[in-house]
Design an enzyme around this catalytic site. Structure first.
Site, PDB file in Angstrom:
ATOM      1  N   GLY A  64      -9.555   2.289   0.803  1.00 11.83           N
ATOM      2  CA  GLY A  64      -8.527   1.732   1.668  1.00 11.83           C
ATOM      3  C   GLY A  64      -7.338   2.668   1.694  1.00 11.83           C
ATOM      4  O   GLY A  64      -7.143   3.468   0.764  1.00 11.83           O
ATOM      5  N   GLN A  68       1.468   4.770   2.864  1.00 12.06           N
ATOM      6  CA  GLN A  68       0.962   5.806   1.948  1.00 12.06           C
ATOM      7  C   GLN A  68       0.915   7.185   2.594  1.00 12.06           C
ATOM      8  O   GLN A  68       0.847   8.192   1.901  1.00 12.06           O
ATOM      9  CB  GLN A  68      -0.447   5.443   1.447  1.00 12.06           C
ATOM     10  CG  GLN A  68      -0.474   4.211   0.566  1.00 12.06           C
ATOM     11  CD  GLN A  68      -1.865   3.966   0.055  1.00 12.06           C
ATOM     12  OE1 GLN A  68      -2.667   3.337   0.730  1.00 12.06           O
ATOM     13  NE2 GLN A  68      -2.176   4.471  -1.129  1.00 12.06           N
ATOM     14  N   CYS A 115      -5.287   3.189  -6.998  1.00 10.32           N
ATOM     15  CA  CYS A 115      -4.507   3.392  -5.776  1.00 10.32           C
ATOM     16  C   CYS A 115      -4.308   4.886  -5.591  1.00 10.32           C
ATOM     17  O   CYS A 115      -3.943   5.586  -6.535  1.00 10.32           O
ATOM     18  CB  CYS A 115      -3.156   2.687  -5.897  1.00 10.32           C
ATOM     19  SG  CYS A 115      -2.137   2.861  -4.417  1.00 10.32           S
ATOM     20  N   LEU A 116      -4.539   5.360  -4.372  1.00  8.51           N
ATOM     21  CA  LEU A 116      -4.386   6.794  -4.090  1.00  8.51           C
ATOM     22  C   LEU A 116      -2.945   7.256  -4.318  1.00  8.51           C
ATOM     23  O   LEU A 116      -2.705   8.430  -4.544  1.00  8.51           O
ATOM     24  CB  LEU A 116      -4.820   7.089  -2.649  1.00  8.51           C
ATOM     25  CG  LEU A 116      -6.308   6.835  -2.360  1.00  8.51           C
ATOM     26  CD1 LEU A 116      -6.580   6.900  -0.865  1.00  8.51           C
ATOM     27  CD2 LEU A 116      -7.191   7.803  -3.122  1.00  8.51           C
ATOM     28  N   HIS A 172      -4.851  -5.709  -1.446  1.00  9.60           N
ATOM     29  CA  HIS A 172      -4.177  -4.512  -1.980  1.00  9.60           C
ATOM     30  C   HIS A 172      -3.464  -3.752  -0.851  1.00  9.60           C
ATOM     31  O   HIS A 172      -2.289  -3.399  -0.973  1.00  9.60           O
ATOM     32  CB  HIS A 172      -5.237  -3.616  -2.659  1.00  9.60           C
ATOM     33  CG  HIS A 172      -4.729  -2.311  -3.188  1.00  9.60           C
ATOM     34  ND1 HIS A 172      -4.783  -1.967  -4.516  1.00  9.60           N
ATOM     35  CD2 HIS A 172      -4.157  -1.249  -2.553  1.00  9.60           C
ATOM     36  CE1 HIS A 172      -4.254  -0.761  -4.678  1.00  9.60           C
ATOM     37  NE2 HIS A 172      -3.873  -0.299  -3.498  1.00  9.60           N
ATOM     38  N   GLU A 173      -4.176  -3.546   0.261  1.00  7.41           N
ATOM     39  CA  GLU A 173      -3.590  -2.790   1.378  1.00  7.41           C
ATOM     40  C   GLU A 173      -2.492  -3.595   2.078  1.00  7.41           C
ATOM     41  O   GLU A 173      -1.471  -3.045   2.485  1.00  7.41           O
ATOM     42  CB  GLU A 173      -4.680  -2.390   2.383  1.00  7.41           C
ATOM     43  CG  GLU A 173      -5.825  -1.554   1.806  1.00  7.41           C
ATOM     44  CD  GLU A 173      -5.375  -0.338   1.017  1.00  7.41           C
ATOM     45  OE1 GLU A 173      -4.305   0.233   1.319  1.00  7.41           O
ATOM     46  OE2 GLU A 173      -6.093   0.033   0.075  1.00  7.41           O
ATOM     47  N   HIS A 224       0.693  -3.175   0.428  1.00  7.23           N
ATOM     48  CA  HIS A 224       1.377  -1.912   0.751  1.00  7.23           C
ATOM     49  C   HIS A 224       2.297  -2.074   1.970  1.00  7.23           C
ATOM     50  O   HIS A 224       3.323  -1.410   2.067  1.00  7.23           O
ATOM     51  CB  HIS A 224       0.368  -0.802   1.059  1.00  7.23           C
ATOM     52  CG  HIS A 224      -0.151  -0.078  -0.155  1.00  7.23           C
ATOM     53  ND1 HIS A 224       0.670   0.542  -1.071  1.00  7.23           N
ATOM     54  CD2 HIS A 224      -1.420   0.147  -0.588  1.00  7.23           C
ATOM     55  CE1 HIS A 224      -0.080   1.119  -2.013  1.00  7.23           C
ATOM     56  NE2 HIS A 224      -1.356   0.889  -1.755  1.00  7.23           N
TER      57      HIS A 224
HETATM   58 NI    NI Z   1      -3.016   1.519  -2.855  1.00  4.55          NI
END
Ligand code: NI
Length: 174
Positions: free
Chosen positions: A48, A53, A101-102, A143-144, A147
């Site tokens: 995701g 991000q 998480c990236l 999760h997304e 963000h």
């Molecule tokens: Ni993330």
């Protein structure tokens, strides 16, 4: 050709800001951004990626679940672009599972999430969708979605003891 977008990491203020709704989904800028996000999340073995991000304060994220070295057990689906989403129902039932998480490289955390959710959003063609997700896909969605509201998975954790390094995480599943 889609291009790789630089990923903002924890400490970058963009990850803590609120996002704006997309006004025109068909806009070329938005369509190119979606293509670039789908390309970028695949390049880094993500499941995701949310617009903040990649430093865009917009209500867009990609769910791109497929088995990869970072998530070997992820279900295989075509990448979906989620635009202007809302969560309309949540199960009372919660489940803890590992997330990464990236934007927070090198660590994993055990995060409680609602097991089932019902959501609505616009797809990349501007069509309104209403769907239910469970388990891993519900987890990615939540999760997304977080963000888009300046929230990262660390904020959802119950204990700092539920944080481990990526190196130790890989050992758990060997
Ligand atoms: Ni993330």
């Amino acid at each position: 050709m889609p291009k790789f977008l630089e990923i903002a990491e924890l400490g970058n203020q963009i990850l803590r800001e609120k996002t704006k709704a997309v006004e025109d989904v068909a806009d070329l800028y938005t369509q190119n951004l979606i293509d670039d996000m789908i390309y970028t999340v695949a390049e880094v073995n993500g499941v995701g990626l949310a617009a903040p991000q990649i430093s865009q304060p917009l209500q867009i994220f990609i769910v791109a679940s497929s088995p990869n070295p970072r998530y070997p057990d992820a279900p295989e689906i075509e990448p979906i672009a989620i635009i202007n989403p809302s969560i309309i129902k949540k199960s009372d039932e919660m489940e803890k599972n590992w997330e990464g998480c990236l934007s927070i490289p090198g660590i994993r955390g055990l995060v409680p999430r609602n097991k089932f959710i019902e959501v609505k959003y616009l797809d990349r063609f501007g069509k309104e969708k209403k769907e239910q997700f469970s388990d891993f896909l519900a987890r990615i969605f939540q999760h997304e979605y977080d963000h888009l509201n300046g929230i990262v998975f660390l904020d959802r954790m119950k204990s700092t003891k539920d944080i481990i390094t990526e190196k130790e995480y890989i050992k758990l599943f060997d």
